[in-house]
Design a protein around this motif. Structure first.
Motif, PDB file in Angstrom:
ATOM      1  N   ALA A  60     -84.615  -1.665  61.444  1.00  0.00           N
ATOM      2  CA  ALA A  60     -83.787  -0.598  60.871  1.00  0.00           C
ATOM      3  C   ALA A  60     -82.301  -0.961  60.937  1.00  0.00           C
ATOM      4  O   ALA A  60     -81.543  -0.701  60.002  1.00  0.00           O
ATOM      5  CB  ALA A  60     -84.034   0.716  61.599  1.00  0.00           C
ATOM      6  N   ARG A  61     -81.886  -1.561  62.047  1.00  0.00           N
ATOM      7  CA  ARG A  61     -80.478  -1.952  62.197  1.00  0.00           C
ATOM      8  C   ARG A  61     -80.131  -3.092  61.253  1.00  0.00           C
ATOM      9  O   ARG A  61     -79.062  -3.119  60.653  1.00  0.00           O
ATOM     10  CB  ARG A  61     -80.176  -2.342  63.645  1.00  0.00           C
ATOM     11  CG  ARG A  61     -80.485  -1.246  64.635  1.00  0.00           C
ATOM     12  CD  ARG A  61     -79.727   0.057  64.317  1.00  0.00           C
ATOM     13  NE  ARG A  61     -80.257   1.145  65.117  1.00  0.00           N
ATOM     14  CZ  ARG A  61     -80.681   2.291  64.613  1.00  0.00           C
ATOM     15  NH1 ARG A  61     -80.631   2.525  63.326  1.00  0.00           N
ATOM     16  NH2 ARG A  61     -81.153   3.230  65.403  1.00  0.00           N
ATOM     17  N   ILE A  62     -81.043  -4.054  61.093  1.00  0.00           N
ATOM     18  CA  ILE A  62     -80.828  -5.169  60.164  1.00  0.00           C
ATOM     19  C   ILE A  62     -80.752  -4.633  58.737  1.00  0.00           C
ATOM     20  O   ILE A  62     -79.881  -5.032  57.959  1.00  0.00           O
ATOM     21  CB  ILE A  62     -81.949  -6.227  60.304  1.00  0.00           C
ATOM     22  CG1 ILE A  62     -81.935  -6.865  61.693  1.00  0.00           C
ATOM     23  CG2 ILE A  62     -81.868  -7.264  59.200  1.00  0.00           C
ATOM     24  CD1 ILE A  62     -80.676  -7.649  62.032  1.00  0.00           C
ATOM     25  N   PHE A  63     -81.632  -3.714  58.385  1.00  0.00           N
ATOM     26  CA  PHE A  63     -81.622  -3.110  57.054  1.00  0.00           C
ATOM     27  C   PHE A  63     -80.262  -2.456  56.779  1.00  0.00           C
ATOM     28  O   PHE A  63     -79.669  -2.665  55.720  1.00  0.00           O
ATOM     29  CB  PHE A  63     -82.750  -2.076  56.934  1.00  0.00           C
ATOM     30  CG  PHE A  63     -82.776  -1.374  55.608  1.00  0.00           C
ATOM     31  CD1 PHE A  63     -83.369  -1.967  54.505  1.00  0.00           C
ATOM     32  CD2 PHE A  63     -82.198  -0.120  55.460  1.00  0.00           C
ATOM     33  CE1 PHE A  63     -83.377  -1.321  53.262  1.00  0.00           C
ATOM     34  CE2 PHE A  63     -82.198   0.527  54.236  1.00  0.00           C
ATOM     35  CZ  PHE A  63     -82.795  -0.073  53.136  1.00  0.00           C
ATOM     36  N   SER A  64     -79.767  -1.691  57.740  1.00  0.00           N
ATOM     37  CA  SER A  64     -78.476  -1.012  57.573  1.00  0.00           C
ATOM     38  C   SER A  64     -77.334  -2.016  57.406  1.00  0.00           C
ATOM     39  O   SER A  64     -76.450  -1.829  56.573  1.00  0.00           O
ATOM     40  CB  SER A  64     -78.178  -0.108  58.761  1.00  0.00           C
ATOM     41  OG  SER A  64     -79.106   0.942  58.814  1.00  0.00           O
ATOM     42  N   LEU A  65     -77.354  -3.066  58.210  1.00  0.00           N
ATOM     43  CA  LEU A  65     -76.311  -4.092  58.104  1.00  0.00           C
ATOM     44  C   LEU A  65     -76.351  -4.777  56.742  1.00  0.00           C
ATOM     45  O   LEU A  65     -75.312  -5.043  56.132  1.00  0.00           O
ATOM     46  CB  LEU A  65     -76.442  -5.119  59.233  1.00  0.00           C
ATOM     47  CG  LEU A  65     -76.056  -4.611  60.622  1.00  0.00           C
ATOM     48  CD1 LEU A  65     -76.512  -5.587  61.704  1.00  0.00           C
ATOM     49  CD2 LEU A  65     -74.558  -4.367  60.706  1.00  0.00           C
ATOM     50  N   ARG A  66     -77.542  -5.036  56.245  1.00  0.00           N
ATOM     51  CA  ARG A  66     -77.669  -5.636  54.904  1.00  0.00           C
ATOM     52  C   ARG A  66     -77.130  -4.691  53.837  1.00  0.00           C
ATOM     53  O   ARG A  66     -76.472  -5.127  52.899  1.00  0.00           O
ATOM     54  CB  ARG A  66     -79.128  -5.986  54.620  1.00  0.00           C
ATOM     55  CG  ARG A  66     -79.602  -7.209  55.380  1.00  0.00           C
ATOM     56  CD  ARG A  66     -81.078  -7.461  55.154  1.00  0.00           C
ATOM     57  NE  ARG A  66     -81.508  -8.710  55.760  1.00  0.00           N
ATOM     58  CZ  ARG A  66     -82.729  -8.944  56.181  1.00  0.00           C
ATOM     59  NH1 ARG A  66     -83.682  -8.011  56.067  1.00  0.00           N
ATOM     60  NH2 ARG A  66     -83.036 -10.107  56.719  1.00  0.00           N
ATOM     61  N   GLN A  67     -77.401  -3.404  53.988  1.00  0.00           N
ATOM     62  CA  GLN A  67     -76.887  -2.403  53.047  1.00  0.00           C
ATOM     63  C   GLN A  67     -75.359  -2.388  53.044  1.00  0.00           C
ATOM     64  O   GLN A  67     -74.741  -2.066  52.033  1.00  0.00           O
ATOM     65  CB  GLN A  67     -77.416  -1.011  53.394  1.00  0.00           C
ATOM     66  CG  GLN A  67     -78.901  -0.832  53.200  1.00  0.00           C
ATOM     67  CD  GLN A  67     -79.298  -0.934  51.747  1.00  0.00           C
ATOM     68  OE1 GLN A  67     -79.855  -1.943  51.328  1.00  0.00           O
ATOM     69  NE2 GLN A  67     -79.010   0.078  50.981  1.00  0.00           N
ATOM     70  N   GLU A  68     -74.758  -2.720  54.186  1.00  0.00           N
ATOM     71  CA  GLU A  68     -73.301  -2.755  54.303  1.00  0.00           C
ATOM     72  C   GLU A  68     -72.705  -4.063  53.794  1.00  0.00           C
ATOM     73  O   GLU A  68     -71.494  -4.237  53.797  1.00  0.00           O
ATOM     74  CB  GLU A  68     -72.887  -2.536  55.759  1.00  0.00           C
ATOM     75  CG  GLU A  68     -73.189  -1.138  56.246  1.00  0.00           C
ATOM     76  CD  GLU A  68     -72.883  -0.951  57.723  1.00  0.00           C
ATOM     77  OE1 GLU A  68     -72.162  -1.782  58.322  1.00  0.00           O
ATOM     78  OE2 GLU A  68     -73.375   0.044  58.288  1.00  0.00           O
ATOM     79  N   GLY A  69     -73.552  -5.005  53.382  1.00  0.00           N
ATOM     80  CA  GLY A  69     -73.068  -6.241  52.781  1.00  0.00           C
ATOM     81  C   GLY A  69     -73.169  -7.487  53.634  1.00  0.00           C
ATOM     82  O   GLY A  69     -72.767  -8.571  53.203  1.00  0.00           O
ATOM     83  N   TYR A  70     -73.717  -7.388  54.840  1.00  0.00           N
ATOM     84  CA  TYR A  70     -73.896  -8.569  55.679  1.00  0.00           C
ATOM     85  C   TYR A  70     -75.078  -9.366  55.147  1.00  0.00           C
ATOM     86  O   TYR A  70     -76.114  -8.797  54.801  1.00  0.00           O
ATOM     87  CB  TYR A  70     -74.140  -8.181  57.138  1.00  0.00           C
ATOM     88  CG  TYR A  70     -72.920  -7.596  57.796  1.00  0.00           C
ATOM     89  CD1 TYR A  70     -71.968  -8.413  58.390  1.00  0.00           C
ATOM     90  CD2 TYR A  70     -72.703  -6.215  57.793  1.00  0.00           C
ATOM     91  CE1 TYR A  70     -70.832  -7.867  58.973  1.00  0.00           C
ATOM     92  CE2 TYR A  70     -71.574  -5.667  58.373  1.00  0.00           C
ATOM     93  CZ  TYR A  70     -70.639  -6.502  58.963  1.00  0.00           C
ATOM     94  OH  TYR A  70     -69.516  -5.971  59.532  1.00  0.00           O
ATOM     95  N   ASP A  71     -74.905 -10.677  55.050  1.00  0.00           N
ATOM     96  CA  ASP A  71     -75.968 -11.556  54.579  1.00  0.00           C
ATOM     97  C   ASP A  71     -76.743 -12.040  55.800  1.00  0.00           C
ATOM     98  O   ASP A  71     -76.261 -12.885  56.561  1.00  0.00           O
ATOM     99  CB  ASP A  71     -75.378 -12.728  53.801  1.00  0.00           C
ATOM    100  CG  ASP A  71     -76.436 -13.581  53.123  1.00  0.00           C
ATOM    101  OD1 ASP A  71     -77.630 -13.186  53.124  1.00  0.00           O
ATOM    102  OD2 ASP A  71     -76.074 -14.637  52.584  1.00  0.00           O
ATOM    103  N   ILE A  72     -77.913 -11.465  55.996  1.00  0.00           N
ATOM    104  CA  ILE A  72     -78.751 -11.769  57.165  1.00  0.00           C
ATOM    105  C   ILE A  72     -80.096 -12.276  56.663  1.00  0.00           C
ATOM    106  O   ILE A  72     -80.768 -11.606  55.882  1.00  0.00           O
ATOM    107  CB  ILE A  72     -78.944 -10.520  58.049  1.00  0.00           C
ATOM    108  CG1 ILE A  72     -77.591 -10.018  58.551  1.00  0.00           C
ATOM    109  CG2 ILE A  72     -79.894 -10.826  59.213  1.00  0.00           C
ATOM    110  CD1 ILE A  72     -77.640  -8.680  59.258  1.00  0.00           C
ATOM    111  N   SER A  73     -80.456 -13.478  57.110  1.00  0.00           N
ATOM    112  CA  SER A  73     -81.743 -14.041  56.700  1.00  0.00           C
ATOM    113  C   SER A  73     -82.800 -13.731  57.755  1.00  0.00           C
ATOM    114  O   SER A  73     -82.488 -13.480  58.919  1.00  0.00           O
ATOM    115  CB  SER A  73     -81.641 -15.555  56.506  1.00  0.00           C
ATOM    116  OG  SER A  73     -81.512 -16.193  57.758  1.00  0.00           O
ATOM    117  N   THR A  74     -84.037 -13.755  57.309  1.00  0.00           N
ATOM    118  CA  THR A  74     -85.171 -13.591  58.218  1.00  0.00           C
ATOM    119  C   THR A  74     -86.064 -14.811  58.080  1.00  0.00           C
ATOM    120  O   THR A  74     -86.448 -15.177  56.970  1.00  0.00           O
ATOM    121  CB  THR A  74     -85.998 -12.336  57.875  1.00  0.00           C
ATOM    122  OG1 THR A  74     -85.148 -11.195  57.887  1.00  0.00           O
ATOM    123  CG2 THR A  74     -87.131 -12.134  58.862  1.00  0.00           C
ATOM    124  N   THR A  75     -86.352 -15.449  59.199  1.00  0.00           N
ATOM    125  CA  THR A  75     -87.366 -16.495  59.241  1.00  0.00           C
ATOM    126  C   THR A  75     -88.451 -15.993  60.190  1.00  0.00           C
ATOM    127  O   THR A  75     -88.276 -14.979  60.857  1.00  0.00           O
ATOM    128  CB  THR A  75     -86.785 -17.839  59.736  1.00  0.00           C
ATOM    129  OG1 THR A  75     -86.168 -17.646  61.005  1.00  0.00           O
ATOM    130  CG2 THR A  75     -85.756 -18.382  58.751  1.00  0.00           C
TER     131      THR A  75
END
Length: 100
Positions: A60-75
């Protein structure tokens, strides 16, 4: 000499946030997002690592950060959880900061 009392129980000092053993003690979404962001600025973190550091639902926190424009990858990788069960879990990496 008198010691100063902490004024904000939910926040953490700069040094605690960047410690590899620091935990977040707040359920506030903004506080948790900032904590996750500080963790990802250090190095990639798995969902298990974030959970052990006090983030109940890292997704949920990663989703929110992505919505704010942070480019976060998941492996993906396999890790053994606290119950001793091997699970496929996400590993999050901060690729770039949010654009202002």
């Amino acid at each position: 000499m008198k010691k100063k009392k902490a004024t904000n129980k939910g926040s953490q000092s700069q040094n605690e946030t960047h410690s590899s053993t620091a935990r977040v003690n707040s359920t506030n979404a903004t506080t948790q997002k900032l904590f996750v962001l500080a963790c990802l600025r250090e190095r990639p973190h798995s969902s298990n690592e974030l959970h052990m550091r006090g983030i109940y639902d890292p997704r949920a926190r990663i989703f929110s950060l992505r919505q704010e424009g942070y480019d976060i990858s998941t492996t993906w990788r396999y890790e053994t959880d606290v119950a001793g069960v091997e699970r496929k879990i996400g590993v999050y990496s901060l690729l770039s900061e949010a654009k202002q």
